[in-house]
Design a protein around this motif. Structure first.
Motif, PDB file in Angstrom:
ATOM      1  N   ASP A 250       0.826  -1.206   0.000  1.00  0.00           N
ATOM      2  CA  ASP A 250       0.000   0.000   0.000  1.00  0.00           C
ATOM      3  C   ASP A 250       0.862   1.259   0.000  1.00  0.00           C
ATOM      4  O   ASP A 250       0.624   2.196  -0.760  1.00  0.00           O
TER       5      ASP A 250
ATOM      6  N   LEU B  58       1.000   4.080  -2.976  1.00  0.00           N
ATOM      7  CA  LEU B  58       0.656   5.474  -2.717  1.00  0.00           C
ATOM      8  C   LEU B  58       1.803   6.409  -3.072  1.00  0.00           C
ATOM      9  O   LEU B  58       1.586   7.507  -3.598  1.00  0.00           O
TER      10      LEU B  58
ATOM     11  N   PHE C 281     -10.155   4.574   3.218  1.00  0.00           N
ATOM     12  CA  PHE C 281     -10.016   5.338   1.984  1.00  0.00           C
ATOM     13  C   PHE C 281      -9.698   6.796   2.297  1.00  0.00           C
ATOM     14  O   PHE C 281      -8.836   7.396   1.661  1.00  0.00           O
TER      15      PHE C 281
ATOM     16  N   LYS D 236      -6.020   7.170   3.540  1.00  0.00           N
ATOM     17  CA  LYS D 236      -5.068   7.013   2.441  1.00  0.00           C
ATOM     18  C   LYS D 236      -5.111   8.205   1.497  1.00  0.00           C
ATOM     19  O   LYS D 236      -4.079   8.661   0.992  1.00  0.00           O
ATOM     20  N   THR D 237      -6.315   8.725   1.235  1.00  0.00           N
ATOM     21  CA  THR D 237      -6.443   9.873   0.349  1.00  0.00           C
ATOM     22  C   THR D 237      -5.796  11.113   0.955  1.00  0.00           C
ATOM     23  O   THR D 237      -5.164  11.906   0.252  1.00  0.00           O
TER      24      THR D 237
ATOM     25  N   VAL E  11      -2.115  10.694   0.461  1.00  0.00           N
ATOM     26  CA  VAL E  11      -1.769  11.000  -0.927  1.00  0.00           C
ATOM     27  C   VAL E  11      -1.746  12.506  -1.156  1.00  0.00           C
ATOM     28  O   VAL E  11      -0.818  13.049  -1.771  1.00  0.00           O
TER      29      VAL E  11
ATOM     30  N   LEU F 288      -3.338   4.390  -7.301  1.00  0.00           N
ATOM     31  CA  LEU F 288      -4.007   4.691  -6.036  1.00  0.00           C
ATOM     32  C   LEU F 288      -5.315   3.918  -5.908  1.00  0.00           C
ATOM     33  O   LEU F 288      -5.624   3.351  -4.851  1.00  0.00           O
TER      34      LEU F 288
ATOM     35  N   HIS G 195      -5.363   0.438  -4.694  1.00  0.00           N
ATOM     36  CA  HIS G 195      -5.006   0.237  -3.289  1.00  0.00           C
ATOM     37  C   HIS G 195      -5.933   1.027  -2.374  1.00  0.00           C
ATOM     38  O   HIS G 195      -5.526   1.501  -1.318  1.00  0.00           O
ATOM     39  N   ASN G 196      -7.188   1.160  -2.807  1.00  0.00           N
ATOM     40  CA  ASN G 196      -8.238   1.774  -1.991  1.00  0.00           C
ATOM     41  C   ASN G 196      -7.876   3.190  -1.559  1.00  0.00           C
ATOM     42  O   ASN G 196      -8.019   3.577  -0.403  1.00  0.00           O
ATOM     43  N   ALA G 197      -7.396   3.984  -2.520  1.00  0.00           N
ATOM     44  CA  ALA G 197      -7.071   5.382  -2.265  1.00  0.00           C
ATOM     45  C   ALA G 197      -7.462   6.198  -3.488  1.00  0.00           C
ATOM     46  O   ALA G 197      -7.748   5.654  -4.559  1.00  0.00           O
TER      47      ALA G 197
END
Length: 211
Positions: free
Chosen positions: A23, A27, A89, A92-93, A96, A136, A139-141
């Protein structure tokens, strides 16, 4: 939706999970590709679709780097990301978004484009951003903004992320006419199409095996 640090991709076969290291790597790659694409487009005086395009457009009238604007514009979307896509999510967002800002601030120290042909910038920059967004998404982002909406519609309604994004991008291109010449807007539309093209081609159920 699971809120673990390593949530499964909806297209991955049952039993396959991304590790934390995978992950983080995805990212980092996704953020770096997005910044590289933005650098190319900014050097050519273009905009593009999605939240990246909005950040680029605003950067022509506000003296801030696109990467910084990218994060600032994203702030209101984080709450929607949590309610629509889950805590994992959203976290992670946010990571990012922070990564894009930091990489954007550091980019001038390692990368300066003296010249880039606009059509090449549109095609290459758009494709690179698209690959970053794809990295992204797997990988759930996401990149926030309109990307959250397109991924939510993909998960909930099965709408193709690329086609949905293309519709949103058309609206962004129309607004861009207020600050960018028609010729540049046309090339910017090419970059937006390149981003959506990557998602249309590769972000499909069953196409991804998770390894």
């Amino acid at each position: 939706m699971s809120t673990s640090a390593s949530s499964p991709d909806p297209d991955a076969p049952v039993g396959i999970r991304h590790s934390l290291v995978e992950d983080i790597y995805a990212l980092l790659i996704g953020s770096a590709l997005i910044v590289l694409g933005l650098v190319c487009l900014r050097a050519a005086g273009l905009v593009t679709g999605g939240i990246a395009g909005v950040a680029l457009l605003v950067s022509y009238v506000v003296p801030l780097p696109p990467g910084v604007l990218f994060t600032l514009i994203n702030l209101p979307f984080f709450l929607f990301a949590r309610s629509a896509m889950g805590t994992a999510f959203m976290v992670k967002t946010m990571i990012v978004s922070t990564g894009v800002t930091l990489l954007s601030l550091g980019a001038p120290a390692v990368l300066r484009l003296a010249m880039i042909q606009p059509l090449f910038a549109a095609l290459f920059g758009g494709t690179v951003i698209g690959m970053g967004v794809l990295s992204l998404a797997r990988h759930n982002a996401g990149v926030g903004g309109t990307g959250v909406l397109t991924l939510w519609l993909y998960k909930k309604r099965g709408w193709n992320a690329g086609r949905t994004q293309l519709t949103i991008d058309a609206c962004i291109m129309l607004v861009s006419l207020l600050a960018v010449s028609p010729g540049r807007v046309l090339l910017s539309a090419v970059s937006a199409a390149a981003i959506s093209g990557v998602l249309i081609a590769f972000h499909r159920p069953g196409r991804y095996t998770g390894h």
